[in-house]
Design a protein around this motif. Structure first.
Motif, PDB file in Angstrom:
ATOM      1  N   CYS B  66       0.932  -1.261   0.121  1.00  0.00           N
ATOM      2  CA  CYS B  66      -0.009   0.014  -0.067  1.00  0.00           C
ATOM      3  C   CYS B  66       0.793   1.513  -0.217  1.00  0.00           C
ATOM      4  O   CYS B  66       1.454   1.830   0.967  1.00  0.00           O
ATOM      5  CB  CYS B  66      -0.831   0.023   1.182  1.00  0.00           C
ATOM      6  SG  CYS B  66      -1.982  -1.254   1.578  1.00  0.00           S
ATOM      7  N   THR B  70      -2.003   3.882  -2.949  1.00  0.00           N
ATOM      8  CA  THR B  70      -3.227   3.588  -2.275  1.00  0.00           C
ATOM      9  C   THR B  70      -3.793   4.529  -1.314  1.00  0.00           C
ATOM     10  O   THR B  70      -4.972   5.143  -1.192  1.00  0.00           O
ATOM     11  CB  THR B  70      -2.826   2.430  -1.310  1.00  0.00           C
ATOM     12  OG1 THR B  70      -2.528   1.112  -2.422  1.00  0.00           O
ATOM     13  CG2 THR B  70      -4.000   1.750  -0.350  1.00  0.00           C
ATOM     14  N   SER B  74      -6.839   5.518  -3.767  1.00  0.00           N
ATOM     15  CA  SER B  74      -7.870   4.742  -3.598  1.00  0.00           C
ATOM     16  C   SER B  74      -9.060   5.621  -3.650  1.00  0.00           C
ATOM     17  O   SER B  74     -10.025   5.460  -3.990  1.00  0.00           O
ATOM     18  CB  SER B  74      -7.766   4.074  -2.520  1.00  0.00           C
ATOM     19  OG  SER B  74      -7.189   2.748  -2.591  1.00  0.00           O
ATOM     20  N   PHE B  85     -11.696   0.762  -6.999  1.00  0.00           N
ATOM     21  CA  PHE B  85     -10.595   0.669  -6.097  1.00  0.00           C
ATOM     22  C   PHE B  85     -10.278  -0.787  -5.550  1.00  0.00           C
ATOM     23  O   PHE B  85      -9.319  -1.136  -5.159  1.00  0.00           O
ATOM     24  CB  PHE B  85     -10.584   1.694  -5.096  1.00  0.00           C
ATOM     25  CG  PHE B  85     -11.564   1.424  -3.845  1.00  0.00           C
ATOM     26  CD1 PHE B  85     -12.975   1.916  -4.215  1.00  0.00           C
ATOM     27  CD2 PHE B  85     -11.165   1.121  -2.887  1.00  0.00           C
ATOM     28  CE1 PHE B  85     -13.832   1.921  -2.866  1.00  0.00           C
ATOM     29  CE2 PHE B  85     -11.987   0.890  -1.769  1.00  0.00           C
ATOM     30  CZ  PHE B  85     -13.398   1.132  -1.865  1.00  0.00           C
ATOM     31  N   LEU B  86     -11.431  -1.374  -5.278  1.00  0.00           N
ATOM     32  CA  LEU B  86     -11.318  -2.947  -4.478  1.00  0.00           C
ATOM     33  C   LEU B  86     -10.442  -3.678  -5.257  1.00  0.00           C
ATOM     34  O   LEU B  86     -10.037  -4.744  -4.627  1.00  0.00           O
ATOM     35  CB  LEU B  86     -12.747  -3.235  -4.259  1.00  0.00           C
ATOM     36  CG  LEU B  86     -13.385  -2.495  -2.902  1.00  0.00           C
ATOM     37  CD1 LEU B  86     -14.503  -3.083  -2.653  1.00  0.00           C
ATOM     38  CD2 LEU B  86     -12.306  -2.874  -1.824  1.00  0.00           C
ATOM     39  N   TYR B  89      -7.123  -4.824  -4.148  1.00  0.00           N
ATOM     40  CA  TYR B  89      -7.146  -5.515  -2.620  1.00  0.00           C
ATOM     41  C   TYR B  89      -7.716  -6.763  -2.792  1.00  0.00           C
ATOM     42  O   TYR B  89      -7.328  -7.590  -1.965  1.00  0.00           O
ATOM     43  CB  TYR B  89      -7.524  -4.573  -1.634  1.00  0.00           C
ATOM     44  CG  TYR B  89      -6.761  -3.168  -1.978  1.00  0.00           C
ATOM     45  CD1 TYR B  89      -5.350  -2.908  -1.719  1.00  0.00           C
ATOM     46  CD2 TYR B  89      -7.345  -2.328  -2.643  1.00  0.00           C
ATOM     47  CE1 TYR B  89      -4.960  -1.705  -1.659  1.00  0.00           C
ATOM     48  CE2 TYR B  89      -7.096  -1.146  -2.882  1.00  0.00           C
ATOM     49  CZ  TYR B  89      -5.598  -0.795  -2.666  1.00  0.00           C
ATOM     50  OH  TYR B  89      -4.953   0.419  -2.909  1.00  0.00           O
ATOM     51  N   ASN B 314      -9.008  -0.032   3.589  1.00  0.00           N
ATOM     52  CA  ASN B 314      -9.909   0.157   2.588  1.00  0.00           C
ATOM     53  C   ASN B 314     -11.536   0.518   3.138  1.00  0.00           C
ATOM     54  O   ASN B 314     -12.163   1.082   2.270  1.00  0.00           O
ATOM     55  CB  ASN B 314     -10.046  -0.762   1.599  1.00  0.00           C
ATOM     56  CG  ASN B 314      -8.993  -0.662   0.421  1.00  0.00           C
ATOM     57  OD1 ASN B 314      -8.929   0.270  -0.370  1.00  0.00           O
ATOM     58  ND2 ASN B 314      -8.130  -1.622   0.457  1.00  0.00           N
ATOM     59  N   VAL B 317     -12.440   4.162   2.622  1.00  0.00           N
ATOM     60  CA  VAL B 317     -12.291   4.780   1.399  1.00  0.00           C
ATOM     61  C   VAL B 317     -13.449   5.357   0.673  1.00  0.00           C
ATOM     62  O   VAL B 317     -13.752   6.331   0.240  1.00  0.00           O
ATOM     63  CB  VAL B 317     -11.751   3.775   0.491  1.00  0.00           C
ATOM     64  CG1 VAL B 317     -11.422   4.346  -1.055  1.00  0.00           C
ATOM     65  CG2 VAL B 317     -10.103   3.709   0.842  1.00  0.00           C
TER      66      VAL B 317
END
Lengths: 66, 935
Positions: B66, B70, B74, B85-86, B89, B314, B317
């Protein structure tokens, strides 16, 4: 030896379940315009699946750090 | 609810708190803290208390994944694409489940061969090729250097945004600062110093950089805490929780009804795949996951802890992105800056400062590790081959270790300065801003040769070269050049119309493939060409001797703990030469120490430098060198001091076949020896049983003799009296003769019983089997011995529930059993008010006869003993009459006819002897098939 084989088998199972829940046509189902508990359904779904996967992995490899 | 929604509060009257000197001071204090942590961790490692051996620290160090991309990016992605953005990850999360296979194997190989970088890994796998290592290095530098530049840009822009507090000022103007006024420049210099200090402590790059890893793990904590703090502030301070943010966003129309845009299923999948690959293949990830790994078991916690970290970072986010869109509606604040500008807009100066530090930690962590990884590659795979070529013509100095360290430090400095220059040159250009996924796609080109090489023996050096070149060229054509064109550095024509107007070759719609985003498009074509070239070119010829050797080491890495490849070397060498060679690269002390350790610990030999070196020692020296200068260079250097006879492919194959045969043999041997062990155990058990039986036989003999002697003695004594004393009167004489007759009878009975038992036990007894009515036998037995009980003052009761009970047995033998049980009962019943009960009962498929007395009973511990020969119950103090053979014989008889004779007794309440015999007419199988006569 046999235990670690079982652990690897279980991890593959977790992987396949993850593939099914995240990368199959199923992903379109929770992508709804409605909100659930005030949040987009897909958002809840993704984080829910994510948490489940992590919990499953932690359970599979539990107690094996040392 | 906060009042300030919808406008950006800029209050010039507020005091200018976050002054430039303050932010600069805090930044450098933070970096100072990193130095302190690294120094502390190195100290601890030196004293043997490693911090990074902790699996949690390992998992945190993996979170160097990250970056600032990130941290700030993100939110930007979320604002632009909703849930887009997922995948970055989710991909690594799913991939983590497979780490026990893939990453574990990579770690095992790298540890055993002292592999220090991804270039070394690929080069080593395909026969230790300089060319291949160089190509991987070039791809990594071209692909990742701009990514370092992006981090420096993030530091620079976040700094310039922060010092304008409390105004929300857009980034971009920071570029206009001259270099010597740009904080990012000084931070880059400090990072270079940090990396040089803690990344090149030892020349041996395969050694772990404890201090650096500890600092990285710390940075992972800082960035997570900072982002979470901003998230909590946004979600629960500015709004009333997640639902409230979403509600307002929906009202304002910022919430897309569908979070996954139409037709973006490919994007969803390809971004996930891309990041699943990148999380292991990015040079910095390979560095922390493989090179800095201090034990395969660390993986087990990282498998779930690292994905958990990704999830946590996340979590906020989307709320931050939505809140930013609400707060800055119509003002045009770049969504990539929301993490910083939201606290600024609400005059949370300390939160803003903390958020800036989070971004700083994300950026610096990435820069440090990436720089170490790249500099190792540049030094070992680009500079070393050149030096080796030079030394062929011109002797090198004796101690090269200092030169090498200098090169590596220089490489670190150069990499960082190149990164900084790229950032200065590119500025706001698209080529820099979009570099995150472009970098990922570049390193994804390593996947086929890396993963293929772990499981497929057929890959060749030329196949790997073709694969990497093809993938890299397609990447340049479909992603890098277009990004240059979009930055205005190239004419856009070739992008829009295709080169020379050939639309079929349009870089982002190659061969007419449209409808994909540029990353998915590039990933598809580059991997197609990459894998295609790898398979086709590898299939052109068989792997040669070197490639086969290395393929065996890699593919079979998990199979044998000791690499068999040592046997794949033939030649002659001197230990002294090898020590001198390694001393030139590692320093005299270090080399001597390593060899002494090796000889005493691994080989149990005295360190004797005069010895000629065997294959295993040469292998050891080469691996030792590989840790410092890379496997390809180590191979060249070792070859220069030994006389090696090259092995042909056939010989290599023979040796490998032999080795696998030996493995098969040893497996067979192991199996055989296990079988032998089992047989031995059985024999041992049989022997113990025989000894027991022998012992029993001795006991039996002595018991029999003892029993015989008692009556004999009394017969003899009375006979002698009668002979010697003629004056005994008649009555006395009669009494004595009576005793003699009685004792003789007892003697006869004893001898008969012993013979009987011996016959039964040896199977020589004569059985006359027929259908026998148990009712009749019992009645007859009562008639015969009932008087005995009455004589002793007892009463006999019987309860026979059936008319007749036919069993298959020998009537006389059965009678013998009944009489024995009755006489026992008569013997042991209570002296006063004695009572014996006989009961015949029908049970499913069998009859049960029970003889119960009301005597003293038999203690539990004696209940099994009484069935042994010559062991009489000893409840009475008086010596009971009997031979001690009655019960054993009875049991033998009952068992012969398929039944069981057992005793149940509670001391003080009498005993119940009961036997069961299978019913002859019940239709159930008659267990005793021994019909008729047996000899």
């Amino acid at each position: 030896m046999r235990r670690s084989k079982l652990m690897r088998q279980r991890l593959v199972a977790v992987f396949l379940i993850g593939m099914l829940l995240l990368f199959s046509p199923l992903i379109a189902l929770p992508d709804q315009p409605q909100l659930l508990f005030g949040l987009p359904v897909l958002y809840l779904y993704l984080f829910g699946v994510w948490m489940l996967l992590i919990a499953a992995m932690a359970w599979v490899v539990r107690g094996g750090d040392e | 609810m906060n009042e300030g929604i919808g406008h950006c509060p800029i209050d010039a009257r507020l005091q200018h708190m976050l002054s430039e000197p303050l932010v600069i001071t805090v930044s450098f204090l933070y970096l100072g803290l990193l130095f302190a942590i690294a120094y502390w961790a190195d100290r601890r490692a030196d004293s043997g208390r490693s911090v990074i051996a902790n699996p949690t620290v390992y998992a945190l160090s993996l979170a160097v994944y990250c970056t600032a991309w990130t941290y700030y990016g993100s939110v930007g992605r979320a604002a632009a694409t909703g849930i887009g953005f997922l995948p970055i990850y989710l991909g690594p999360t799913l991939a983590a489940t497979l780490w026990v296979f893939l990453l574990r194997k990579m770690v095992r190989i790298s540890k055993s061969q002292r592999i220090t970088s991804i270039a070394d890994f690929v080069s080593s796998r395909y026969g230790k090729s300089h060319l291949l290592g160089g190509l991987v290095t070039i791809i990594a530098v071209v692909g990742v250097l701009p990514y370092i530049a992006l981090q420096l840009k993030a530091i620079s822009s976040s700094f310039s945004i922060l010092i304008h507090y409390p105004e929300v000022m857009l980034p971009g103007s920071a570029i206009t600062l001259p270099v010597w006024q740009d904080t990012a420049f000084y931070i880059a210099l400090l990072l270079a110093a940090f990396t040089i200090l803690f990344g090149t402590r030892h020349l041996d790059a395969s050694e772990r950089h404890e201090g650096m890893v500890a600092a990285i793990a710390f940075e992972s904590i800082v960035k997570l805490m900072a982002l979470t703090a901003v998230g909590l502030f946004t979600t629960f301070w500015l709004y009333d929780g997640f639902g409230d943010v979403v509600y307002h966003a929906q009202q304002a129309g910022h919430l897309k009804t569908r979070l996954i845009p139409e037709g973006s299923a490919n994007t969803w999948f390809s971004f996930s795949l891309l990041s699943a690959l990148a999380v292991v293949l990015l040079p910095r990830q390979f560095q922390v996951a493989v090179v800095e790994n201090s034990g395969e078991n660390q993986l087990r916690r990282a498998i779930w802890l690292f994905p958990l970290y990704l999830l946590l970072i996340n979590l906020f986010v989307l709320p931050i992105a939505l809140a930013g869109q609400l707060q800055f509606a119509g003002i045009g604040v770049d969504a990539d800056t929301y993490v910083l500008t939201l606290p600024i807009a609400h005059q949370q100066q300390w939160l803003a400062l903390f958020s800036y530090l989070g971004g700083l930690s994300a950026a610096t962590g990435m820069v440090i590790v990436e720089t170490i990884a790249l500099s190792t590659m540049v030094c070992n795979d680009l500079v070393m081959p050149g030096l080796l070529r030079r030394w062929r013509y011109q002797a090198a100095s004796m101690d090269i270790s200092r030169t090498l360290l200098l090169i590596r430090r220089g490489a670190i400095f150069v990499v960082l300065m190149l990164g900084y220059s790229y950032f200065r040159l590119a500025g706001e250009a698209y080529a820099l801003v979009a570099i995150g996924l472009i970098s990922f796609t570049a390193v994804a080109q390593f996947a086929p040769v890396m993963i293929g090489g772990l499981y497929w023996r057929g890959g060749t050096r030329s196949g790997a070269l073709a694969a990497l070149s093809a993938g890299f060229l397609v990447w340049i054509y479909t992603l890098l050049l277009p990004s240059f064109a979009k930055s205005g550095w190239l004419a856009r024509d070739f992008l829009d119309l295709g080169p020379f107007g050939i639309t079929l070759l349009k870089p982002q719609a190659l061969f007419g493939l449209e409808g994909l985003d540029e990353i998915s498009h590039c990933l598809f074509w580059s991997l197609t060409f990459n894998i295609g070239a790898y398979l086709i070119v590898s299939s052109m010829r068989l792997p040669n001797a070197d490639e086969t050797t290395q393929a065996t080491r890699f593919v079979d890495a998990m199979k044998h703990s000791r690499p068999i490849a040592a046997s794949l070397w033939r030649g002659s060498a001197q230990v002294a030469d090898l020590i001198n060679l390694t001393a030139r690269f590692l320093g005299e002390d270090r080399a001597r120490e390593s060899f002494t350790d090796y000889f005493s610990n691994e080989r149990n030999l005295d360190d004797d430098a005069e010895l000629p070196a065997d294959a295993e020692t040469v292998e050891f020296a080469e691996t030792l060198l590989a840790g410092a200068i890379g496997s390809a260079s180590a191979r060249v250097m070792v070859a220069s001091v030994v006389q090696e006879e090259p092995l042909g492919l056939d010989e290599v194959m023979d040796i490998l076949d032999e080795a696998s045969q030996i493995r098969a043999y040893s497996y067979e041997l192991e199996k055989k020896s296990r079988e032998l062990e089992a047989a031995t155990a059985e024999l041992k058990a049989a022997n113990i049983k025989l000894l027991e039986l022998d012992h029993l036989k001795d006991d039996f003999m002595s018991s029999v003799t003892h029993e015989l002697r008692t009556p004999l003695t009394s017969i003899r004594a009375f006979s002698e009296i009668l002979r010697d004393d003629p004056k005994i009167d008649l009555a006395e004489r009669k009494r004595f003769l009576g005793i003699i007759v009685e004792e003789t009878e007892r003697l006869t009975r004893l001898v008969n019983q012993v013979l009987d038992l011996a016959k039964i036990e040896s199977g020589h007894a004569v059985w006359t089997s027929s259908e026998v009515d148990l009712v009749e036998v019992i009645r007859h037995a009562i008639d015969t011995s009932g008087q005995l009980i009455l004589d002793r003052g007892g009463k006999l009761h019987h309860r026979i529930a059936v008319e007749s009970a036919l069993v298959w047995a020998d009537r006389d033998r059965l009678m013998q059993v009944m009489l024995n049980l009755l006489s026992n009962a008569a013997k042991f019943m209570a002296k006063e008010a004695g009572r014996v009960d006989i009961e015949l009962r029908q049970e499913p498929a069998l009859y049960r006869v029970m003889v119960q007395d009301n005597g003293a009973g038999i203690p539990r511990e004696q209940q099994t003993i009484i069935f042994e020969k010559f062991r009489q119950g000893s409840t009475n103090s008086a010596h009971p009459m009997g031979t001690g053979l009655g019960l054993p014989i009875s049991r033998e008889i009952i068992e012969h006819f398929g039944g069981r004779l057992t005793v149940k007794s509670t001391p003080g309440k009498g005993a119940i002897f009961s036997f069961e015999l299978p019913c002859a007419t019940c239709g159930a199988a008659n267990p005793s098939e021994k019909t008729g006569q047996e000899a």
